[in-house]
Design an enzyme around this catalytic site. Structure first.
Site, mmCIF file in Angstrom:
data_model
loop_
_atom_site.group_PDB
_atom_site.id
_atom_site.type_symbol
_atom_site.label_atom_id
_atom_site.label_comp_id
_atom_site.label_asym_id
_atom_site.label_seq_id
_atom_site.Cartn_x
_atom_site.Cartn_y
_atom_site.Cartn_z
ATOM 1 N N ASP A 249 54.611 8.814 82.288
ATOM 2 C CA ASP A 249 54.885 9.877 81.319
ATOM 3 C C ASP A 249 55.651 11.025 81.949
ATOM 4 O O ASP A 249 55.706 11.162 83.159
ATOM 5 C CB ASP A 249 53.558 10.455 80.815
ATOM 6 C CG ASP A 249 52.938 9.570 79.770
ATOM 7 O OD1 ASP A 249 53.670 8.762 79.198
ATOM 8 O OD2 ASP A 249 51.724 9.685 79.548
ATOM 9 N N LYS A 271 60.983 10.507 78.810
ATOM 10 C CA LYS A 271 62.259 11.220 78.863
ATOM 11 C C LYS A 271 62.540 11.913 77.550
ATOM 12 O O LYS A 271 62.341 11.367 76.498
ATOM 13 C CB LYS A 271 63.381 10.214 79.153
ATOM 14 C CG LYS A 271 63.969 10.485 80.492
ATOM 15 C CD LYS A 271 65.375 9.979 80.635
ATOM 16 C CE LYS A 271 65.840 10.355 82.023
ATOM 17 N NZ LYS A 271 65.751 9.294 82.977
ATOM 18 N N MET A 384 47.746 21.182 74.674
ATOM 19 C CA MET A 384 48.921 21.201 73.797
ATOM 20 C C MET A 384 48.877 22.410 72.868
ATOM 21 O O MET A 384 49.137 22.299 71.677
ATOM 22 C CB MET A 384 49.012 19.906 72.983
ATOM 23 C CG MET A 384 49.258 18.701 73.870
ATOM 24 S SD MET A 384 49.064 17.151 73.016
ATOM 25 C CE MET A 384 47.304 16.934 73.033
HETATM 26 N N1 SAH Z 1 45.629 13.258 79.594
HETATM 27 C C1 SAH Z 1 46.003 14.616 79.950
HETATM 28 C C2 SAH Z 1 46.366 15.441 78.731
HETATM 29 C C3 SAH Z 1 47.622 14.979 78.051
HETATM 30 S S1 SAH Z 1 48.054 16.003 76.718
HETATM 31 C C4 SAH Z 1 44.866 15.246 80.744
HETATM 32 O O1 SAH Z 1 43.786 14.694 80.831
HETATM 33 O O2 SAH Z 1 45.095 16.314 81.318
HETATM 34 C C5 SAH Z 1 49.235 17.088 77.474
HETATM 35 C C6 SAH Z 1 48.643 18.462 77.651
HETATM 36 O O3 SAH Z 1 47.800 18.483 78.779
HETATM 37 C C7 SAH Z 1 49.672 19.536 77.926
HETATM 38 O O4 SAH Z 1 50.264 20.015 76.741
HETATM 39 C C8 SAH Z 1 48.818 20.600 78.580
HETATM 40 O O5 SAH Z 1 48.077 21.314 77.615
HETATM 41 C C9 SAH Z 1 47.833 19.763 79.367
HETATM 42 N N2 SAH Z 1 48.244 19.585 80.781
HETATM 43 C C10 SAH Z 1 48.553 18.454 81.404
HETATM 44 N N3 SAH Z 1 48.833 18.681 82.699
HETATM 45 C C11 SAH Z 1 48.668 19.991 82.898
HETATM 46 C C12 SAH Z 1 48.793 20.855 84.019
HETATM 47 N N4 SAH Z 1 49.139 20.393 85.215
HETATM 48 N N5 SAH Z 1 48.552 22.176 83.847
HETATM 49 C C13 SAH Z 1 48.197 22.669 82.659
HETATM 50 N N6 SAH Z 1 48.058 21.900 81.566
HETATM 51 C C14 SAH Z 1 48.282 20.586 81.666
#
Ligand code: SAH
Length: 466
Positions: A249, A271, A384
């Protein structure tokens, strides 16, 4: 990278060293591992250098360095332990078109010599561009310990066998064969009966693999964590190490992708080049297709695949196609975020439950149990949520939440460019707008950074330097 690592073909070629003292000897010890023809030029050689000449391991020219001495050399070392003399000889060598290294003079050298782990023909070069020789030495010691001393013998014998192994199809089958040879049957054969046992062991291993039944592909649905490669689980690292295909992703960082096996086919399904990421149904199809071809597919998803990751759709696709799969959990963004705040997700006498919520779902703004979320002490991680701050703020205030409820926004959690923005519910929307976030961000409702939590609530908005 200021220096690009390459391996120079030196067999049968000249390497010239100017210098006959300890400094030159240190280089000679390394150079003598090669099949190059080594010439040493200088007066008053120390005994060890003279002995190398007496043993015909080097050609020693006992006079001071002169024009013509570096002609036709592949590499040239100025190793006189004397700055003036090194500059003089380096100038001559430059004129004679040699590649020049001046010992202990990084700036004027055209190449540098790395720390070397020698399991010839397996050679590992470690360089720090002169920045941290101590680090290079400790990495070298680590690797020396980890790589069996028989590795070189196995690699040499294995090389002669490569042609025969072409009966196995390219890709995973061939790789499985070699990995079993280098790490299991090869070392076992040497240990039991010495070097002569290796070739027969190779042959019988090959017979086994040729006759083995076709292996089926499988899928690992892997959590890549929030971005810091050290926050990967060991299981995730091992899966990446073995993957034939990695489908990843947008939020998976380049540092993590670096850890994938070099030959793996890397497929970016996040992408945004033409406005949108790949459709979920296309991702499901790609996972299944590669697995049905017999490949080990790693589906790499940011954070934990079980959190807002559309994992179930991918599992359904695997099940429908009869493809074996397993889920490897990861550290979700909320866990990384609270860790940076030095806070807990749950805390005795504050909150006995925590919610992971999304700012929007397929229908648009996502509805939640706002009344419950508005209660004092509640903690929620909003994924999100960048574009939905105003909506979330409005709903919570409408349901009676304290406007001064602490809220922390963590952008790029666990990455070098991580930012923590501490604010309050009433300030949430303007703070987010002003922050102009470009990376992924998570909003932690009900939590302030521990340091800020101790400061009085009169400081509604505060950006903490990381
Ligand atoms: N499966 C992922 C979430 C995917 S949804 C998890 O468990 O973290 C995507 C959202 O995750 C983004 O919009 C943001 O809100 C959050 N996110 C993912 N990586 C992040 C990071 N390094 N720092 C802050 N928020 C993050």
């Amino acid at each position: 990278m200021q220096h690009f690592p390459v391996f120079v073909a030196v067999a049968g070629r000249r390497i010239v060293v100017s210098g006959t003292g300890e400094c030159a000897l240190a280089k000679l010890r390394l150079l003598l591992k090669t099949e190059a023809r080594i010439t040493v030029v200088g007066t008053d050689p120390i005994d060890a250098v003279r002995k190398l000449a007496d043993d015909n391991r080097i050609t020693l020219i006992e006079r001071s360095f002169e024009p013509g001495d570096a002609l036709c050399s592949a590499l040239f070392y100025a190793a006189n332990d004397d700055e003036v003399e090194d500059t003089r000889v380096a100038t001559i060598a430059h004129r004679e078109c040699a590649m020049v290294n001046i010992v202990d003079n990084l700036a004027d050298s055209q190449f540098i010599t790395p720390a070397i782990v020698d399991r010839d023909p397996v050679t590992i070069a470690i360089g720090t561009e002169g920045a941290a020789p101590v680090l290079a030495r400790s990495i070298k010691a680590d690797l020396e310990e980890r790589l069996p001393s028989t590795l070189g013998i196995l690699a040499r014998i294995g090389k002669g066998f490569r042609k025969s192994v072409e009966v196995l199809p390219m890709g995973r089958k061939r790789r499985d064969f070699w990995s079993e040879f280098y790490f299991k049957s090869g070392p076992a054969a040497i240990e039991a009966d010495g070097e002569t046992a290796v070739a027969p062991a190779l042959q019988s291993l090959l017979d086994q693999h040729v006759n083995a039944e076709e292996k089926e592909g499988h899928v690992d649905l892997v959590g890549a964590g929030p971005g810091d490669p050290e926050l990967l689980t060991l299981k995730a690292r091992n899966a990446l190490n073995k993957a034939d295909v990695v489908i990843y992703d947008r939020l998976v960082t380049p540092e993590i992708l670096e850890l994938a096996r070099r030959e793996a086919l890397m497929i970016d399904v996040g992408k945004e080049g033409f406005g949108k990421s790949a459709k979920q149904s296309d991702i499901d199809a790609a996972i299944v297709e590669h697995a049905l071809e017999g490949h080990h597919v790693v589906r790499l998803k940011s954070g934990d695949p079980t959190v807002f990751g559309r994992l179930d759709e991918e599992i359904d696709a695997c099940e429908a196609a009869g493809v074996a799969y397993r889920v490897i959990p990861g550290i979700t963004a909320a866990s990384a975020a609270v860790a940076t705040l030095n806070q807990s997700l749950t805390k005795r006498d504050r909150n006995s439950a925590v919610r992971l919520i999304t700012g929007h779902d397929t229908r648009g703004f996502a509805e939640h149990d706002w009344r419950a979320l508005a209660r004092p002490g509640e903690v929620a991680a909003i994924y999100m949520g960048k574009k939905t701050a105003r909506f979330v703020q409005g709903r919570l205030l409408m349901h009676g939440a304290d406007p001064m409820t602490p809220v922390s926004i963590i952008e790029n959690a666990s990455r070098p460019d991580q930012r923590i923005i501490a604010t309050t519910l009433v300030e949430l929307e303007p703070t987010l707008t002003e922050a102009n976030l470009s990376g992924p961000a998570i909003t932690m409702l009900g939590l302030a950074p521990r340091a800020a939590a101790q400061i009085s609530q009169t400081l509604p908005k505060q950006e903490l330097a990381q």
